[in-house]
Design an enzyme around this catalytic site. Sequence first.
Site, PDB file in Angstrom:
ATOM      1  N   TRP A  66      15.988  -0.284  -0.320  1.00  0.00           N
ATOM      2  CA  TRP A  66      15.007   0.186  -1.892  1.00  0.00           C
ATOM      3  C   TRP A  66      14.986   1.196  -2.444  1.00  0.00           C
ATOM      4  CZ3 TRP A  66      12.417  -4.193  -1.730  1.00  0.00           C
ATOM      5  CH2 TRP A  66      12.435  -5.200  -0.454  1.00  0.00           C
ATOM      6  N   ASP A  93       7.963   6.423  -2.143  1.00  0.00           N
ATOM      7  CA  ASP A  93       7.937   5.203  -0.934  1.00  0.00           C
ATOM      8  C   ASP A  93       7.549   5.242  -0.359  1.00  0.00           C
ATOM      9  OD1 ASP A  93       7.754   3.068  -0.937  1.00  0.00           O
ATOM     10  OD2 ASP A  93      10.067   2.449  -1.433  1.00  0.00           O
ATOM     11  N   LYS A 117       3.107  -3.394   6.440  1.00  0.00           N
ATOM     12  CA  LYS A 117       4.759  -2.482   7.375  1.00  0.00           C
ATOM     13  C   LYS A 117       3.131  -1.751   8.530  1.00  0.00           C
ATOM     14  CE  LYS A 117       7.571  -3.411   4.567  1.00  0.00           C
ATOM     15  NZ  LYS A 117       8.668  -3.491   3.195  1.00  0.00           N
TER      16      LYS A 117
END
Length: 361
Positions: free
Chosen positions: A102, A172, A196
């Site tokens: 990511w 993030d 999540k």
Amino acid sequence: MKRAYNFNAGPSALPLPVLQKAQAELVDFRGAGMSLLEMSHRGKEYDAVHNETITLLKELMAIPADYDVLFLQGGASLQFAMVPMNSLPPGGQAGYILTGGWAEKAYSEAKQFGQAFEAASTKDDGYRHIPAAGDISIPPGAAYIHLTSNNTLYGTQWPSFPDTGAVPLIADMSSDILARPVDIGRFALIYAGAQKNLGPAGVTLVIVRRGFLERANSGVPTMLSYATHAKNNSLYNTPPTFGVYIMNLVLGWIKEQGGVDAIHKRNIAKAGHIYGAIDNSGGFYRGHARPDSRSLMNITFRLASEELEKKFLDEAKKAGFVGLAGHRSVGGCRASAYNAVPEETCRALAQFMIDFQKTNG
Ligand SMILES: *Cc1c(COP(=O)(O)O)cnc(C)c1O
């Protein structure tokens, strides 16, 4: 009904009481004669949900008064682009700390807009660890430093965050938001896709310091400009109303559990069961992450061969465990033990691992 032992990486488990409340309120939302899905985002019912969600986030995360809380769409992946569009000025340079897939994606998006550099990378050891403070380059003039607080694919997590001095820090936090206490004041901007730890897919949380927004680039398209959403309390256009509502219920559940500190304690115990099964296996299970960089959220491990991994995953599936295959770019096994995964589910997996080793070790 028997609930699955859900270790999905995202979208992932939601607290059962949240699903039940949403079910009870679905057709007739609090006496309105219609569901929340069918209402104006400018009506009083939705307005109350929207603002209460912001208040709950501010309270649970101890967000300082000079920050805005935004509900956006496009997932964390759109943030990879919005961050540099808004915050990487012409001629400026942004540093990216590469700790996994990511982080790499965020870095490559930034390079589409301007100059981005690798502030650190742990790619050489298969992203098994978080870089030490001394290994991170933070030039004083950098526009910002970007990091990924929890690396969902590789199963590493920053144990503490680097001191970037006057250089704004952006994170993030998609896969560990609200999983542990965080000093928000150290960040200029935090973003997280909801699916999540916060709720369903379709809403993305952004927490941003107002002073940082004031320096944002001009000429950013309206919908991609943080200022648009900040000025309009995330109601410039239709927000993802159902996603915000479910997030509201999840936050209420976290509060009931005793807040982020209590959730954190439970996350330590949960991950401890599974890491315990790995560490006490005499090498039958091998953790991917270096112990000092282990994630409380995504527990990654390998077995001796791909065949044995396949057997493990097949038998786990038969025993009611869901979502244990590693990410396609990493392989092996991964248990995602997000906030809503009950401790009992983690204990059951640890026991399954011990039993599997007994018959296959
Ligand atoms: C899941 C994830 C993403 C991608 O989120 P989308 O909402 O699918 O764009 C980005 N970063 C991290 C750390 C993630 O875990």
